[in-house]
Design a protein around this motif. Structure first.
Motif, PDB file in Angstrom:
ATOM      1  N   PHE A 110       0.799  -1.215   0.000  1.00 55.09           N
ATOM      2  CA  PHE A 110       0.000   0.000   0.000  1.00 55.09           C
ATOM      3  C   PHE A 110       0.840   1.277   0.000  1.00 55.09           C
ATOM      4  O   PHE A 110       0.313   2.374   0.150  1.00 55.09           O
ATOM      5  N   GLY A 111       2.161   1.133  -0.121  1.00 52.62           N
ATOM      6  CA  GLY A 111       3.028   2.302  -0.150  1.00 52.62           C
ATOM      7  C   GLY A 111       3.401   2.841   1.213  1.00 52.62           C
ATOM      8  O   GLY A 111       3.950   3.945   1.305  1.00 52.62           O
ATOM      9  N   TYR A 112       3.127   2.098   2.283  1.00 51.76           N
ATOM     10  CA  TYR A 112       3.627   2.491   3.600  1.00 51.76           C
ATOM     11  C   TYR A 112       5.132   2.257   3.600  1.00 51.76           C
ATOM     12  O   TYR A 112       5.601   1.205   3.167  1.00 51.76           O
ATOM     13  N   GLN A 113       5.869   3.228   4.097  1.00 51.59           N
ATOM     14  CA  GLN A 113       7.323   3.221   3.974  1.00 51.59           C
ATOM     15  C   GLN A 113       7.992   2.659   5.228  1.00 51.59           C
ATOM     16  O   GLN A 113       7.665   3.058   6.351  1.00 51.59           O
ATOM     17  N   PHE A 114       8.930   1.738   5.033  1.00 52.06           N
ATOM     18  CA  PHE A 114       9.785   1.283   6.122  1.00 52.06           C
ATOM     19  C   PHE A 114      11.048   2.132   6.093  1.00 52.06           C
ATOM     20  O   PHE A 114      11.675   2.292   5.042  1.00 52.06           O
ATOM     21  N   CYS A 115      11.395   2.690   7.243  1.00 53.52           N
ATOM     22  CA  CYS A 115      12.446   3.710   7.286  1.00 53.52           C
ATOM     23  C   CYS A 115      13.477   3.439   8.382  1.00 53.52           C
ATOM     24  O   CYS A 115      13.160   2.873   9.429  1.00 53.52           O
ATOM     25  N   PHE A 116      14.694   3.901   8.129  1.00 53.78           N
ATOM     26  CA  PHE A 116      15.687   4.029   9.183  1.00 53.78           C
ATOM     27  C   PHE A 116      15.427   5.355   9.883  1.00 53.78           C
ATOM     28  O   PHE A 116      15.284   6.394   9.232  1.00 53.78           O
TER      29      PHE A 116
END
Length: 225
Positions: free
Chosen positions: A102-108
């Protein structure tokens, strides 16, 4: 070299590398701001430089000094001018390295690995390290990535195109929102982020529970397949 077993397993389950080469020296120089998070990340992309997994539900971004992946080369994708500024983000972190269906971003982020919600512009903690993150994806890809939705879409409508994600017509945080295929459409990932940034700005000052009128927003290049 330290062994990251969960990252290795995730790479084994993923599809082919998007980019066959990986310039580790240049990567370490370009992303030195990641500090202690850099070795794990370099290990991941050294194994497989960008890939899709779980019926395209997971997309790990590619590192390549010259971008040719719909602006989703990881350094290009994290430029403030691309989509972050639309959410009021101006710092290097959060630094997005992957996305779900769904375009949810996994981030540092400074706390470790976080998840960026494009509908609200909010960050939530996920885990401390990248290897732990990989373990979560392997353990429950449905909860963390929307795997079943991606699989159902692929079976009924065809594979999701590279560079696209599935977005809801009615946002998930509304009473009408759902992950049912009738409420989803495929769209260029960047256009999807920008369209939801506008929504996030509109609801930012609305108290929880207060009724608001939602007008479905579908970018003009909607792909109805």
């Amino acid at each position: 070299m330290e062994k990251y077993s969960e990252l290795e397993e995730l790479c084994k389950l993923g599809g082919n590398a998007i980019e066959q080469t990986f310039d580790r020296i240049r990567f370490n120089a370009d992303l030195s701001f990641l500090g202690p998070q850099l070795p794990e990340y370099a290990f991941l992309l050294g194994l497989k430089n960008g890939f899709y997994a779980f019926a395209e539900a997971l997309h790990v971004y590619t590192y390549l000094p010259s971008d040719r992946y719909n602006e989703q080369e990881v350094v290009t994708w994290n430029k403030a001018s691309l989509w972050k500024r639309a959410y009021g983000l101006t710092e290097v972190k959060p630094f997005a390295f992957a996305e779900d269906i769904f375009g949810y971003q996994f981030c540092f982020d400074v706390e470790g690995v976080t998840r960026f919600d494009p509908e609200t512009g909010e960050l939530e903690p996920v885990c401390s390290t990248l290897d732990e993150w990989a373990g979560l994806m392997l353990t429950d890809p449905e909860a963390h990535l929307g795997y079943e939705t991606a699989r159902e879409w692929s079976q009924t409508k065809g594979s999701i195109r590279q560079g696209e994600r599935l977005l809801p017509i009615y946002p998930f945080i509304t009473s009408e929102g759902s992950a049912d295929l009738t409420n989803l459409y495929s769209v260029d990932a960047l256009k999807g982020m920008l369209s939801r940034a506008d929504f996030a700005r509109q609801i930012k000052s609305v108290p929880d529970g207060q009724p608001i009128e939602i007008v479905p927003l579908i970018p003009q290049n909607r792909n109805p397949s």
